[in-house]
Write a protein that holds these residues in place. Sequence first.
Motif, PDB file in Angstrom:
ATOM      1  N   MET A  50     -12.742 -43.504 -22.900  1.00 58.08           N
ATOM      2  CA  MET A  50     -11.841 -44.603 -23.479  1.00 58.08           C
ATOM      3  C   MET A  50     -10.878 -43.964 -24.615  1.00 58.08           C
ATOM      4  SD  MET A  50     -14.759 -47.590 -24.064  1.00 58.08           S
ATOM      5  CE  MET A  50     -13.566 -48.730 -24.837  1.00 58.08           C
ATOM      6  N   ARG A  51     -11.379 -42.806 -25.293  1.00 56.99           N
ATOM      7  CA  ARG A  51     -10.633 -42.244 -26.098  1.00 56.99           C
ATOM      8  C   ARG A  51      -9.859 -41.090 -25.657  1.00 56.99           C
ATOM      9  NH1 ARG A  51      -8.944 -42.638 -31.656  1.00 56.99           N
ATOM     10  NH2 ARG A  51      -7.446 -40.858 -31.915  1.00 56.99           N
ATOM     11  N   TRP A  52     -10.151 -40.799 -24.314  1.00 53.39           N
ATOM     12  CA  TRP A  52      -9.154 -39.902 -23.472  1.00 53.39           C
ATOM     13  C   TRP A  52      -7.997 -40.651 -23.122  1.00 53.39           C
ATOM     14  CZ3 TRP A  52     -13.047 -37.622 -19.414  1.00 53.39           C
ATOM     15  CH2 TRP A  52     -14.223 -36.800 -20.159  1.00 53.39           C
ATOM     16  N   GLN A  53      -8.188 -41.807 -22.416  1.00 46.93           N
ATOM     17  CA  GLN A  53      -7.138 -42.627 -22.215  1.00 46.93           C
ATOM     18  C   GLN A  53      -6.231 -42.880 -23.204  1.00 46.93           C
ATOM     19  OE1 GLN A  53      -8.241 -46.712 -21.260  1.00 46.93           O
ATOM     20  NE2 GLN A  53      -7.280 -46.462 -19.388  1.00 46.93           N
ATOM     21  N   ILE A  54      -6.588 -43.092 -24.318  1.00 43.19           N
ATOM     22  CA  ILE A  54      -5.610 -43.455 -25.670  1.00 43.19           C
ATOM     23  C   ILE A  54      -4.974 -42.343 -25.916  1.00 43.19           C
ATOM     24  CG2 ILE A  54      -5.570 -43.941 -27.900  1.00 43.19           C
ATOM     25  CD1 ILE A  54      -8.073 -45.522 -27.637  1.00 43.19           C
ATOM     26  N   ASP A  55      -5.396 -41.084 -25.686  1.00 42.19           N
ATOM     27  CA  ASP A  55      -4.816 -39.711 -26.046  1.00 42.19           C
ATOM     28  C   ASP A  55      -3.883 -39.442 -25.093  1.00 42.19           C
ATOM     29  OD1 ASP A  55      -6.071 -39.574 -28.464  1.00 42.19           O
ATOM     30  OD2 ASP A  55      -7.565 -38.219 -27.747  1.00 42.19           O
ATOM     31  N   ALA A  56      -4.154 -39.962 -23.729  1.00 43.44           N
ATOM     32  CA  ALA A  56      -2.866 -39.576 -22.814  1.00 43.44           C
ATOM     33  C   ALA A  56      -2.132 -40.998 -22.578  1.00 43.44           C
ATOM     34  CB  ALA A  56      -3.749 -39.657 -21.199  1.00 43.44           C
ATOM     35  N   ASP A  57      -1.781 -41.665 -23.701  1.00 43.07           N
ATOM     36  CA  ASP A  57      -1.152 -42.909 -23.748  1.00 43.07           C
ATOM     37  C   ASP A  57      -0.835 -43.630 -22.598  1.00 43.07           C
ATOM     38  OD1 ASP A  57       0.959 -44.306 -25.005  1.00 43.07           O
ATOM     39  OD2 ASP A  57       2.767 -43.360 -23.896  1.00 43.07           O
ATOM     40  N   PHE A  58      -2.309 -44.006 -22.075  1.00 44.26           N
ATOM     41  CA  PHE A  58      -2.516 -45.064 -21.009  1.00 44.26           C
ATOM     42  C   PHE A  58      -2.019 -44.592 -19.850  1.00 44.26           C
ATOM     43  CE2 PHE A  58      -3.560 -47.210 -25.131  1.00 44.26           C
ATOM     44  CZ  PHE A  58      -4.842 -47.911 -24.602  1.00 44.26           C
ATOM     45  N   GLY A  59      -2.011 -43.415 -19.501  1.00 44.62           N
ATOM     46  CA  GLY A  59      -1.422 -42.929 -18.409  1.00 44.62           C
ATOM     47  C   GLY A  59      -2.224 -42.959 -17.048  1.00 44.62           C
ATOM     48  N   PHE A  60      -3.500 -43.210 -17.299  1.00 42.63           N
ATOM     49  CA  PHE A  60      -4.299 -43.590 -16.008  1.00 42.63           C
ATOM     50  C   PHE A  60      -5.512 -44.683 -16.339  1.00 42.63           C
ATOM     51  CE2 PHE A  60      -5.634 -39.944 -18.455  1.00 42.63           C
ATOM     52  CZ  PHE A  60      -7.031 -40.336 -18.741  1.00 42.63           C
ATOM     53  N   PRO A  61      -5.894 -45.280 -15.438  1.00 39.16           N
ATOM     54  CA  PRO A  61      -7.067 -46.140 -15.734  1.00 39.16           C
ATOM     55  C   PRO A  61      -8.246 -45.521 -15.623  1.00 39.16           C
ATOM     56  CG  PRO A  61      -6.072 -46.724 -13.255  1.00 39.16           C
ATOM     57  CD  PRO A  61      -5.209 -45.632 -14.215  1.00 39.16           C
ATOM     58  N   ILE A  62      -9.313 -46.188 -16.258  1.00 39.11           N
ATOM     59  CA  ILE A  62     -10.438 -45.747 -16.008  1.00 39.11           C
ATOM     60  C   ILE A  62     -11.707 -46.426 -15.279  1.00 39.11           C
ATOM     61  CG2 ILE A  62     -10.125 -43.891 -17.891  1.00 39.11           C
ATOM     62  CD1 ILE A  62     -12.056 -45.560 -19.706  1.00 39.11           C
ATOM     63  N   ALA A  63     -12.688 -46.118 -14.682  1.00 37.19           N
ATOM     64  CA  ALA A  63     -13.808 -46.686 -14.279  1.00 37.19           C
ATOM     65  C   ALA A  63     -14.772 -47.022 -15.334  1.00 37.19           C
ATOM     66  CB  ALA A  63     -14.425 -46.114 -13.038  1.00 37.19           C
ATOM     67  N   GLY A  64     -15.393 -48.180 -15.337  1.00 32.82           N
ATOM     68  CA  GLY A  64     -16.248 -48.597 -16.469  1.00 32.82           C
ATOM     69  C   GLY A  64     -15.707 -48.735 -17.703  1.00 32.82           C
ATOM     70  N   GLY A  65     -16.512 -48.408 -18.889  1.00 38.33           N
ATOM     71  CA  GLY A  65     -15.969 -48.497 -20.101  1.00 38.33           C
ATOM     72  C   GLY A  65     -16.839 -49.369 -20.860  1.00 38.33           C
ATOM     73  N   TYR A  66     -16.701 -49.697 -22.108  1.00 35.61           N
ATOM     74  CA  TYR A  66     -17.677 -50.338 -22.945  1.00 35.61           C
ATOM     75  C   TYR A  66     -16.844 -51.757 -23.705  1.00 35.61           C
ATOM     76  CZ  TYR A  66     -20.706 -51.727 -26.989  1.00 35.61           C
ATOM     77  OH  TYR A  66     -21.723 -52.378 -28.081  1.00 35.61           O
ATOM     78  N   PHE A  67     -17.340 -52.683 -22.969  1.00 33.55           N
ATOM     79  CA  PHE A  67     -16.757 -54.150 -23.515  1.00 33.55           C
ATOM     80  C   PHE A  67     -17.846 -54.848 -22.941  1.00 33.55           C
ATOM     81  CE2 PHE A  67     -16.300 -52.675 -19.312  1.00 33.55           C
ATOM     82  CZ  PHE A  67     -16.220 -53.528 -18.402  1.00 33.55           C
ATOM     83  N   VAL A  68     -17.279 -56.530 -23.161  1.00 28.02           N
ATOM     84  CA  VAL A  68     -18.150 -57.495 -22.359  1.00 28.02           C
ATOM     85  C   VAL A  68     -17.629 -57.966 -21.342  1.00 28.02           C
ATOM     86  CG1 VAL A  68     -19.530 -59.621 -23.118  1.00 28.02           C
ATOM     87  CG2 VAL A  68     -18.986 -57.768 -24.721  1.00 28.02           C
ATOM     88  N   GLY A  69     -18.378 -58.020 -20.283  1.00 23.62           N
ATOM     89  CA  GLY A  69     -17.661 -58.926 -18.855  1.00 23.62           C
ATOM     90  C   GLY A  69     -18.770 -59.438 -18.207  1.00 23.62           C
ATOM     91  N   PRO A  70     -18.184 -60.021 -17.363  1.00 23.45           N
ATOM     92  CA  PRO A  70     -19.301 -61.109 -16.582  1.00 23.45           C
ATOM     93  C   PRO A  70     -20.058 -60.209 -15.497  1.00 23.45           C
ATOM     94  CG  PRO A  70     -16.914 -61.073 -15.298  1.00 23.45           C
ATOM     95  CD  PRO A  70     -16.834 -60.338 -16.736  1.00 23.45           C
TER      96      PRO A  70
END
Length: 613
Positions: free
Chosen positions: A496-516
């Motif tokens: 999630m931090r990598w994505q921020i440092d890449a200015d959201f240049g790519f989506p990532i699988a998974g992550g930490y959040f609340v979902g269904p």
Amino acid sequence: MTETLPEPQQQLVEATPGRVRSVISRGRMVDLAIMVLFVLAAFWVMSNLWRNLESGYLVNAGRDQSMWEWFFADTAHALSQFRTPLYSDLLNYPLGVNLMANTAMFGISMPLAPLTLLFGPTPTYAIGLTLGLAGTAIAWYWTFSRHVLTGVSVRVKCAAAIGGGFCGFAPAMISHANGHPNFVAFFVIPFIFMQVIRVSRGTNVVRDGVVLGLLMAWQIFLGEEPLLIFTMSAMVFGAVYALSDLPRARAAIKRSLPGLAVGAIVSILITAIPLYSQFFGPASYDGVGHGQAGADFGAFTTLPTESVGGDKTGAEYRMNPTEENSYFGWPIVILIFFATVWLWKMKLTRAAAAVIVAMGVLSLGSELVYKGDHTGITLPWKFLAHLPLFESVLESRFAMGAIPAIGLLLTLGTYRALVELRNPRGGNSRGPGLILPGAWLAVLALAVVVLIPTRIDTVERPDTPKFITSGSWENYVSDGSLVSVPVSSGEEARAMRWQIDADFGFPIAGGYFVGPHSITRGGIYGAEFRPTSSLLVKTNETGQIPVVDATTRADALTDLRFWRADVLVLPKASNDNALRQTVNALVGFDATSVDDVWVWDVRDLVSGKTTNK
């Protein structure tokens, strides 16, 4: 609430105009000094993070800091790209995440979006926590000094400062400052309460109703769970306060209805679309089950671990370091009983005591537990736990609903003690009239000292791989996702931090959040585990290379196609062999070393152009 304590022997109306201006000016300077003190105290608590905004990470935050920083960064990115901040498929690709259902704190993240775009999300996160602590203390100080006490003397200011300071820096607040900005940002709550009282006067229905609606909408965008908890506190307080004069209470309720209607309309107009998205939009869910999460009764007299008087032995009563919700400590418990008896004739005292008891009982959960022993005694929460809105609340957090009531009792008790010390009953400065106020101030001084919060500790977060910061990732991501190894989850959120440092240049699988959950629609933390993500988590935990057969490889291909994966990335480390060999076996070819990571370019594999490389 109309019961206020007048300033004794101070009739400004009889003083000269110059004297009045001098006293008011001095009072304002005291106000400013107290507010500055609260701000400095908040910076002190968060100073370790402020000193290292580049790589500091709150040691007890778990994955929460990564999550909140991602929320703040995504909101800023969404606004800069003119897309909705309510939903994003950049995380948990391709299913996405419902940001409104994840308390993304749009009430802070949107106003501070320019700051986030310029300096990154960590300063925004630090501001949210610091502003939450200081702002809450200031807001309650203002409320106590303007609406509970009257006058501008130092006695009034000091008493209100004690109450406001407790509300802003209560043990639960410091505990949540380890990672939950939504549970320290309560600076709107007291103004909502005071606005409801203004509405009940019926003097300006439209204006007061509009202001109330705006405040309610802002709090919804700061945190709905705190709003629910403090609304229950207010309802208990109002009901008990009204019992002393029911005809007057009925008249106030009648006068307030038009203003409340205006407030509801304004609030709904602002929040209708976000709330619809939260409950019915993409990636919405039906509540979060937490199991038994009640407070241990023994925690109420236990000093908090992050305080001058606390120690780590008290940690046995908490769910985790961010949930010391009922750790008030024995000096505060003594003061609560003292104030309740000493000031019982006051309606404010009786109402505050009722709130403390009601919210304290709710915080205990469905069964009374004392020092780890389950008593089998059923408590009221059992009958509320499964109701709508309540099913997602951690019941121990209801203890936080007692904080303003405790602050009120501390304000009233301190004020009375200071007044009686100056004007002892019977005029005898060494008579029995000094015993109670002296005892109050002695216990209060002890409480203040032992509850002084310590600075929240930080550690160095792992560096973002050069593969990300150098832009090398652009050679491996086309229109699919980046999959970290192990897959990003509630236990491993680095990507999630990598994505921020890449200015959201790519989506990532998974992550930490609340979902269904895909079947029950109940809320779960992180993405549902797929066969491959479960296998990699187990490999990472055990360090053992698993047996990979045809079925395992077929599952991996299915998962990679589900994630629409372009590349798998594993940061190089001394213990990366098990994960690297496992992924080699899953995809059928060896990793490539690029910068400081191992990569598997799986675009051809996922597209079906080849099954080997």
